[in-house]
Every structure is written in C-alpha cells, then in structure tokens.
Design a protein around this motif. Structure first.
Motif, PDB file in Angstrom:
ATOM      1  N   LEU A  16      68.387  64.258  31.521  1.00  0.00           N
ATOM      2  CA  LEU A  16      68.379  65.583  30.904  1.00  0.00           C
ATOM      3  C   LEU A  16      68.722  65.479  29.422  1.00  0.00           C
ATOM      4  O   LEU A  16      68.129  66.140  28.568  1.00  0.00           O
ATOM      5  CB  LEU A  16      69.407  66.463  31.633  1.00  0.00           C
ATOM      6  N   PHE A  17      69.663  64.635  29.123  1.00  0.00           N
ATOM      7  CA  PHE A  17      70.120  64.474  27.748  1.00  0.00           C
ATOM      8  C   PHE A  17      69.037  63.842  26.888  1.00  0.00           C
ATOM      9  O   PHE A  17      68.812  64.229  25.738  1.00  0.00           O
ATOM     10  CB  PHE A  17      71.369  63.598  27.745  1.00  0.00           C
ATOM     11  N   GLU A  70      73.823  62.081  40.161  1.00  0.00           N
ATOM     12  CA  GLU A  70      74.032  63.114  39.142  1.00  0.00           C
ATOM     13  C   GLU A  70      74.128  62.519  37.748  1.00  0.00           C
ATOM     14  O   GLU A  70      73.677  63.121  36.768  1.00  0.00           O
ATOM     15  CB  GLU A  70      75.286  63.922  39.470  1.00  0.00           C
ATOM     16  N   ALA A  71      74.712  61.340  37.672  1.00  0.00           N
ATOM     17  CA  ALA A  71      74.794  60.677  36.367  1.00  0.00           C
ATOM     18  C   ALA A  71      73.386  60.383  35.854  1.00  0.00           C
ATOM     19  O   ALA A  71      73.076  60.593  34.674  1.00  0.00           O
ATOM     20  CB  ALA A  71      75.597  59.383  36.481  1.00  0.00           C
ATOM     21  N   SER A 128      71.971  63.551  34.513  1.00  0.00           N
ATOM     22  CA  SER A 128      72.572  63.952  33.230  1.00  0.00           C
ATOM     23  C   SER A 128      71.998  63.140  32.077  1.00  0.00           C
ATOM     24  O   SER A 128      71.687  63.688  31.012  1.00  0.00           O
ATOM     25  CB  SER A 128      74.099  63.762  33.282  1.00  0.00           C
ATOM     26  N   PHE A 129      71.868  61.838  32.297  1.00  0.00           N
ATOM     27  CA  PHE A 129      71.300  60.999  31.228  1.00  0.00           C
ATOM     28  C   PHE A 129      69.858  61.393  30.942  1.00  0.00           C
ATOM     29  O   PHE A 129      69.441  61.471  29.780  1.00  0.00           O
ATOM     30  CB  PHE A 129      71.376  59.523  31.625  1.00  0.00           C
TER      31      PHE A 129
END
Lengths: 412, 355
Positions: A327-328, A320-321, A324-325
């Motif tokens: 996606l960011f 998930e990390a 998130s990265f």
C-alpha cells in the motif's frame, strides 16, 4: 336442503376440487420432470492418502475471458510461492492443450487435481466431451511417447512407457460418475495415481466394496473452502519454508492451506472504496485484451490453518505487513482502494485472507501481496533494476517468490 | 518393625491426609504444568512499543512503520512524543518509535528513524538491539527510501544486578505475606482464642497485619544498605517504593490470612497460599517486560494489581520518579488491598461461628 347438508355438500365439493388439482399436479410433475440427477461430485473419485486436492469448474472459468486471464495470472503467482504445495493448475490439457491437439478444451466442464507433494504421484479427473483416444493423442504429442490399451477392474486404461496413463472412468453413458450422458470422465496423469482413481471408481460401483476415497483432514479443509470455480486445499510442508528472520517459525506452524476463487457480480459495478478506475482497470490482460467493463470482480479467499491461535496472529501480522508495504509503495489509486478492502481475519487457528479485484487488477494485487512479504534470510536482496522491473505502480521488494516457480511439476 | 509394616502404616496414614496429598500431588503439579502455556517465546515478541505519528505523518507512513514492528512487538499509536516518553518511564511501553514524516517523499533518499528505549529496563536492552536490526533490514528491503534506524538509550545503561534489587525485595514481601504470615498465624491459633476474650478478632488480625507491615522496614533497610554498599544507584527508601511494598503486603497478607482462616489453620491452607504465591510471582511481571513470553501472559499481567505495584517501585527506586506520578496505580493497589479485606472478614466470621 338443510344448512348441515349444505355445508356438507360445499365441503365435499371443495375436497373433490382440491383432490383433482393435487392429482393433476402430481401427474404433470411426473410427466414433465424425470428423476433429478445427482450433481457431479468432483472429489468422489479422488483416492485417499493424497496431499492436495483441487477442482476447477472449467465452464465458469472460461465463461469470461477476463476472468480466465485474471485467474490464471493470480494462480500463477500464488503457486510460485516457494512453499506452495497445491495442485499444479497451470499446465493441464484443459487450460493449455498442445497446439496440435485433437481435442477441444472448451468441451471440458470440470477438472479435479490430486496428488502428493514432492512426488510424481498425481493425476487429473477431467469431465469433458473428449474421447480417451483424443486425450491419448494429445499426450503423445506432448510427451513423445506411445500408449498401449489395457483393462483394469473393467475400465479401459492407456499406459505409456514413460509414465503417464489415461483411464476412462465414465464412457459417456449415463450411470457412471458423471450423471449425464455425453461427457466422459477421464483420469489422466501418473500411472500409479490413475490406477488408484480406477480402484476408487470400481469400488464405488461395487455395492459390496468400500471405496478408499478422499477423507480426513484434507477433505475437511477442501470442504471448508467456499463454493467457487477454483477450489483447492493442500497439506503445508514446513520444511520448505526458508529461513525468515523472526517470522520463519510462525510460517512453519502452517498446517493446511485452502483457497477458493469466486466471481462477485455485485463488485463489478464500482471499485472498492468508490475510487475512480485508473490505469490498472484498463491494464491489458495476458492475451493483450483489455478487461471487459462488465466482467465481475474475482474474490480470492485463502484459509491458512496453523498450529494454534497465537501462531495464527503471527501469520496474520506477516500478511498484514505485506499489505502495508505494498500500500505504501503503490501509486495506483485503484489498487490502493482494493488493498484497503483486503482483510486478514483470525478465526481460531485459521487465518482467512480475503481479496477482491477486477480480473485485470487481480494479478497486480496478488503479485504484490505475495511479493511484499518479509524477506527470507536465504534470499539476496533484489537489485535496484530488478525492483524497478517489477513495477506495480510502485516497485515492490523481493519476497518468497522464486523466479522459476513451482507450479509446473507434472506437465501432463 | 519390617519395611512392609512401615509402608503399610504410611499408606494408612496417607488416607487421613488425602486432601493435602491431593493438593501436593495433583493440584500443584497440574497448576504448574498448566502455567507452562503462558510461556511461548524467549524474546519479547509481544511487548508494547509506542509508535508516534505526528501531525505531518500520513496514515500509510504510520502503517508501514507499525507493520515493521508488529512482527515482533505490539505497536501502540501515540500522537505525542511526550506522552510516549512518559509511558516509557512507567513501563507501559518499552520503546518509543518516531515515524519520520518524509518517509514517502520520493525526493528524499534517506530518512532517520529513532527507537528510544529506557536504559533502566535492563532485560529489554539486548533484545531491543536485535529488534532494531530486524526492523531496519525489513524496511530497507521493502522500501525505496533508505531508512537508517537508530537506537537511543535514555538514561544510563543499568546493570542487571542493580535492576533486580527492587524485584528481589518484592519477592521477599510476597513470600513474607504468603509463607511466613500464615505460618505465624497457625502457630498462634490457640492464643487467638484467648485474645478474643479480651478483644475482637478483627482487632487482633488488624494489629498483626500492621505489625508485620512495619516489620518490612527491616528487609527494606537491609536491601537499601546492601544496595548502597555495592554502589547501586537505587533508592529503596523512596516514598513510592515504600508505599508500593506496604500496600502489596497488606493486600497479599489479607489474602493469605483469609485462606488461613478459611482452611481452619490447616496444612491445605498453607499449601494453597504457596500456590497463590507462585501465581503472584509468575504473573506480576516482576522481572521481564510484559509481552516477553506470550501475549496471553501479557494480558494477564496487565490485570494483576501487584504488577502496578512493581512498576511503581521500579519507577521510584530506579528513576527517582515522584510517588505522585504513580498516584493512580497506588490508589488501585490500595483499593485492591481494601477489597481483599472482604474475603478476610468473611473467612473470620466463618471461623468464629465454627469455634
């Protein structure tokens, strides 16, 4: 005629009619439909004591060039992860035959991969309208070696001095492992692995013998993967995991990895999240051709089985990390929409990662997901230029992906 | 008498104490061995951390910061820094992280992110340094923007000896309830029957619990005196602390007394009380932050009322937070104590019927 006799006559007539109809149906069915053929079981001839097994439905894989390109690219990124120990999909005769090979890869319908990690032991079972001689010729071209014909347990085997071997497990006559006349089943690969496949095939044919075929946990992990045109499972090797700060121990708890690729026709109509397709949707594929607008989405499901539920949570957090990265960092609207649809669920001690994308976007999605993982201590941080070069709408950082890749272990 | 005869005698006598032996040799070891599953990590991998997302912070900015912490903490979203800081004081979270609003601004090359911890939570101080270091490295490797992660310690950095003073007193209170009180009851079993002639058993037990609760003033004063003498900045006489200790003793004393009556003042009851004592010591989060050893242990600790008594005591003694701030938690512990009177009453009724 009394009412009783009338009723009896009607019942008798109805019974006769039904009997005639049933008999006719049975006759018609018997005439029009021969005995149903058992489906081809791709893993039936895989020997036991292997570390990975994978199957490719080549017919489905080839049915859409965009799907084939997207899948190849995705498998490439997936298999270049440092600690990947699964099948070396990318360089088989089916997917990339030598240019001057006298065989038609489009005549191959199924390929089964099996082998042992960190060992030359490995082979492919290819169901194809190929002759053994054509396959041998292609290998001779590629490996610059000569083969000698031999016989083992009643099967024809071609051996080479340099290692590779080819065995004919089914010569195209009905009655062999491939339940249709026409396609051959060839075992191609390391001589020892090919010999084991021949032994399994011989034992399966012998009613007195018990075939030492794929069994146990690996078979269960393979069976747990979804029915897809690409399926594989492998035993994870914790010792190959680099020294990740904090999360390394969690990644080392992984025991089994399974994966499947399926085509999702319903996903092709729109993009996940209802966003408008942008640059990624029209990104040229590997061969330069744009995605076909009607190509189905590809759904990739990875099942990661770890030691316990607590470690499964940790592994999910790592994944998930990465998302998130990514996606960011990304500025690609379609990719962002796909990333938001990506799911990482924990079921007991198994983490199920699900992503779905258009064939053209899949490589971008998978590359980013695999790159945007916590950095291994042993890897130097990427330079600014490298980061920019990786660009995927927004540059990602380095992750557990080697530059060289580990997919190409046995170019047979 | 030969050794063989003595061994034979021991074996015969053991048959008469089979329940107690089973308890000591089977149940107790099994409980301890089973408890080992609650200890999985040596670092606070699952401690709750407040991630404050202001109005000008996007969902993706929050996600990327939360993801950076999720690998070694349990991020909890907060909308206001004031609420997060309040929970930091109450040890509901162990760090407060403010998401920088300009994290995804391409024109900004460097942003500062502050991780605030409480200087009074000594066991978390060193691990938080490692946490900040890892988060900074992870974010800077993954993001284009340079992120400077600063660790800010709120209040003075308390020494471990000072931090542990209220904890040790809580251990004394629990031991007093589960070890000395049952011992005292067992010694006075014969006297209880005589007292019942003149008054009710309820009154006798209520008096005993009240007396022992009052006796706690002695160790409280001793601890406070030692703390003052050693120069610790710990106010053990703070009202919140006194209430926390007192209610904890009442609740645990009620449990211990109930077990004593239910076991007929037997050895098995005393051993069972010891087991319960260990359970409270292990699952009240007396020393380490919740989430220090495993998420499973964290979830259990958050459901144990004495954990909140300990937090109240620490908040009152180490940070001088008024007792009113902990009214909800103290009320909860009081309710727990009241609830424990029910099994106590039932066990006393059973005892009275049996004698």
């Amino acid at each position: 005629m009394s009412p009783d006799r009338q009723a009896l006559a009607v019942a008798g007539t109805v019974a006769l009619l039904l009997g005639a109809l049933g008999g006719g149906a049975l006759y018609l069915i018997d005439e029009s439909e021969p005995d149903p053929l058992p489906p081809y079981e791709p893993t039936a001839n895989v020997p036991s004591d292997v570390d990975y097994v994978g199957t490719l439905n080549a017919t489905e894989y080839r049915s859409d060039p965009a799907v084939a390109n997207g899948t190849r690219a995705s498998l490439g990124f997936q298999s270049r992860v440092e600690f990947y120990s699964g099948p070396p999909f990318l360089r088989s005769l089916v997917l990339s035959p030598p240019a001057n090979a006298n065989l038609d890869p489009t005549n191959a319908s199924h390929v089964t991969y099996f082998g042992r990690s960190d060992s030359p032991y490995g082979a492919r079972l290819v169901a194809a309208n190929w002759t053994a001689e054509a396959a041998v010729d292609a290998l001779q071209e590629r490996r610059d070696t000569t083969f000698t014909r031999d016989d083992r347990d009643g099967y024809t085997v071609y051996r080479s001095e340099s290692g590779p071997a080819v065995a004919v497990l089914d010569d195209g006559t009905r009655g062999g492992p491939v339940p249709r006349p026409g396609p051959h089943l060839l075992a191609i690969g390391n001589a020892s692995a090919v010999a084991d496949a021949v032994t399994v095939a011989a034992d399966r044919r012998d009613p007195e013998a018990e075939a030492d075929t794929l069994d146990g946990e690996l078979r269960r992990r393979y069976s747990d993967t979804d029915e897809g045109y690409v399926r594989f499972a492998y035993r994870f090797r914790p010792e190959t995991v680099p020294d990740y700060a904090f999360v390394g121990s969690a990644v080392r708890t992984v025991e089994w990895v399974g994966s499947s690729y399926t085509r999702n026709r319903t996903g092709a109509a729109g993009t996940p999240g209802g966003t408008v397709p942008t640059a990624a949707a029209t990104t040229p594929t590997d061969d330069g051709a744009p995605d076909a607008a009607e190509s189905p989405d590809i759904r990739v499901r990875i099942r990661i089985t770890v030691e316990d539920a607590d470690s499964a949570d940790d592994v999910r957090n790592v994944l998930e990390a990465g998302r998130s990265f990514y996606l960011f960092q990304s500025s690609n609207a379609r990719l962002k929409a796909e990333l938001r649809e990506t799911s990482f669920d924990v079921m007991g001690r198994t983490v199920v990662a699900d992503y779905e994308s258009s064939p053209g976007g899949l490589r971008v999605l998978v590359r980013g997901l695999f790159q945007n993982q916590p950095e291994a201590e042993s890897l130097a941080p990427p330079g600014r230029e490298e980061v920019k070069r990786r660009g995927h709408g927004g540059p990602g950082a380095g992750g557990p992906v080697t530059a060289s890749g580990s997919a190409v272990r046995d170019p047979v | 008498m030969s050794l063989r005869t003595i061994l034979g005698k021991e074996l015969r006598w053991s048959r008469h104490r089979v329940v107690a032996l089973l308890f000591v040799l089977v149940l107790l070891p099994a409980a301890f061995a089973g408890a080992s599953v609650f200890f999985q990590h040596v670092l606070p991998k699952d401690a709750p951390v407040a991630v404050v997302a202001g109005e000008d912070v996007s969902e993706e900015e929050y996600d990327v910061v939360a993801a950076s912490f999720r690998l070694f903490s349990k991020p909890v979203e907060y909308e206001s820094e004031a609420a997060a800081m309040r929970d930091l004081e109450r040890e509901s979270v162990y760090a407060v992280v403010s998401v920088p609003p300009d994290l995804d601004d391409p024109d900004v090359e460097r942003v500062n992110m502050t991780v605030t911890i409480d200087g009074d939570v000594t066991p978390y101080r060193e691990p938080s340094g490692a946490l900040v270091s890892i988060v900074a490295r992870t974010m800077n490797r993954q993001l284009d923007t340079r992120v400077v992660v600063q660790r800010e310690v709120r209040g003075d950095e308390r020494k471990l000896s000072s931090y542990l003073l209220p904890t040790f007193l809580m251990i004394i209170v629990l031991t007093f309830a589960f070890a000395y009180l049952p011992y005292n009851l067992a010694r006075e079993e014969a006297v209880l029957d005589r007292l019942r002639v003149e008054t009710s058993l309820d009154t006798v037990i209520a008096g005993k619990l009240a007396f022992f609760t009052g006796l706690l003033a002695v160790p409280l004063l001793v601890f406070h005196g030692v703390g003052v003498a050693l120069g610790y900045d710990v106010n053990l006489l703070a009202p919140g602390a006194v209430l926390g200790y007192g209610l904890t003793f009442l609740a645990c004393g009620a449990i211990a007394t109930a077990v004593t009556f239910a076991s007929g003042f037997g050895t098995t009851g005393r051993l069972f009380n010891v087991l319960v004592l260990f359970a409270f010591l292990g699952f009240s989060g007396l020393v380490y932050p919740v989430g220090f050893f495993s998420p499973l242990r964290r979830d259990i600790i958050r459901r144990v009322p004495t954990h909140y008594a300990m937090l109240t005591v620490r908040g009152s003694t180490l940070r001088d937070i008024p007792a009113a701030e902990f009214a909800t938690w103290l009320g909860g512990v009081a309710l727990f104590a009241l609830a424990m009177l029910v099994p106590l009453k039932l066990s006393m009724l059973a005892y009275e019927r049996g004698t």
